[in-house]
Design an enzyme around this catalytic site. Structure first.
Site, PDB file in Angstrom:
ATOM      1  N   SER A 113     -13.762 -31.922  27.500  1.00 54.36           N
ATOM      2  CA  SER A 113     -14.500 -30.692  27.795  1.00 54.36           C
ATOM      3  C   SER A 113     -15.989 -30.982  27.798  1.00 54.36           C
ATOM      4  CB  SER A 113     -14.199 -29.628  26.740  1.00 54.36           C
ATOM      5  OG  SER A 113     -15.030 -28.487  26.905  1.00 54.36           O
TER       6      SER A 113
ATOM      7  N   TYR B  25     -13.364 -27.591  18.114  1.00 52.42           N
ATOM      8  CA  TYR B  25     -12.938 -27.901  19.481  1.00 52.42           C
ATOM      9  C   TYR B  25     -13.847 -28.971  20.082  1.00 52.42           C
ATOM     10  CZ  TYR B  25     -12.056 -27.076  24.482  1.00 52.42           C
ATOM     11  OH  TYR B  25     -11.756 -27.212  25.821  1.00 52.42           O
TER      12      TYR B  25
END
Length: 265
Positions: free
Chosen positions: A141, A154
């Protein structure tokens, strides 16, 4: 890998979102797609929607259950005999401040976004090495490159799999195995609904940034094209995300100042 025609592509987290879109694009490119996620019924809905559905198979598994993953791997080899492209896509996002996030939630996100990817790769690696060919890809990401509010765990997990993949790339280069990492920006999927709050419960609503993000089909087209082009570091997103990645390389201090002012939830 100049073409996916006839190639075996295994995609985790393939029942929805980015995984579903990648499956559709790979099928259009002529691949034999193996779809994996927890829910067989949802996988089958995806499979029958693909071009030439009889060329593809659904194998349900919980990515965090090593016994299920091992069984799925055995099924893949039994039915297809090889893996040309493994896309580690299964993942879970987060929407909580560090002070609100329990250690149980921290570990749950790291288990899915990092350890499960490591386990599946280590399991499949002997097949790739024996073939002396193939590509292993990871969906990281942009958050794993930048680090933002409400996504600390995350971001950390996605950064960890990026660094692990870098080491893997160096170790298997002489075996003919390629490694790529994809860094999505905001892509319009259900990722926000499933993102965990501090207590480990799904957020259950959409983020504005995700709602305004890149269409999943567009993301899939760009990603598959980059993989076929042999790219190893693939950033796919809007102008703001790409600007953030660019600034992070040139001036990390400037980036940190920008992030403090951002409203990213």
């Amino acid at each position: 890998m100049e073409s996916l025609d006839g190639k075996v592509v295994w995609i985790t987290g393939a029942s929805s979102g980015i995984g579903k879109a990648l499956a559709a694009e790979c099928a259009l490119q002529g691949a034999q797609v193996i779809l994996s996620a927890r829910r067989l019924e949802e996988l089958e809905k995806v499979r029958v929607s693909l071009l030439h559905p009889d060329h593809h198979i659904s194998i349900a598994m919980d990515i965090t259950d090593e016994a299920q993953v091992r069984h799925a791997y055995e099924q893949v080899l039994d039915q297809k005999g090889r893996i040309d492209l493994l896309i580690n896509n299964a993942g879970l996002s987060q929407r909580a401040l560090i002070t609100e996030t329990s250690m149980q939630t921290e570990r749950a996100i790291m288990e899915i976004d990092y350890f499960s990817q490591v386990f599946l790769t280590k399991l499949a690696l002997p097949t790739f090495i024996a073939q002396k060919s193939g590509r292993i890809a990871y969906i990281s990401s942009v958050a794993g490159l930048l680090g933002t509010q409400y996504r600390a765990t995350y971001s950390a997990a996605k950064a960890a799999i990026h660094m692990w993949a870098n080491s893997l790339r160096a170790e298997v280069a002489q075996d003919g195995v390629k490694v790529s990492v994809i860094f999505p920006g905001f892509v319009k999927t259900n990722v926000s609904f499933n993102a965990l709050n501090g207590a480990g419960k799904p957020q259950a609503h959409q983020d504005q940034a995700i709602e305004n993000g890149l269409e999943a089909d567009d993301f899939a087209k760009q990603t598959v094209a980059a993989l076929l082009n042999g790219e190893e570091y693939i950033v796919v997103g809007g102008a703001k995300e790409k600007l953030g990645v660019w600034v992070s390389r040139l001036s990390p201090e400037t980036l940190y100042k920008m992030i403090r002012k951002m409203k990213v939830k």
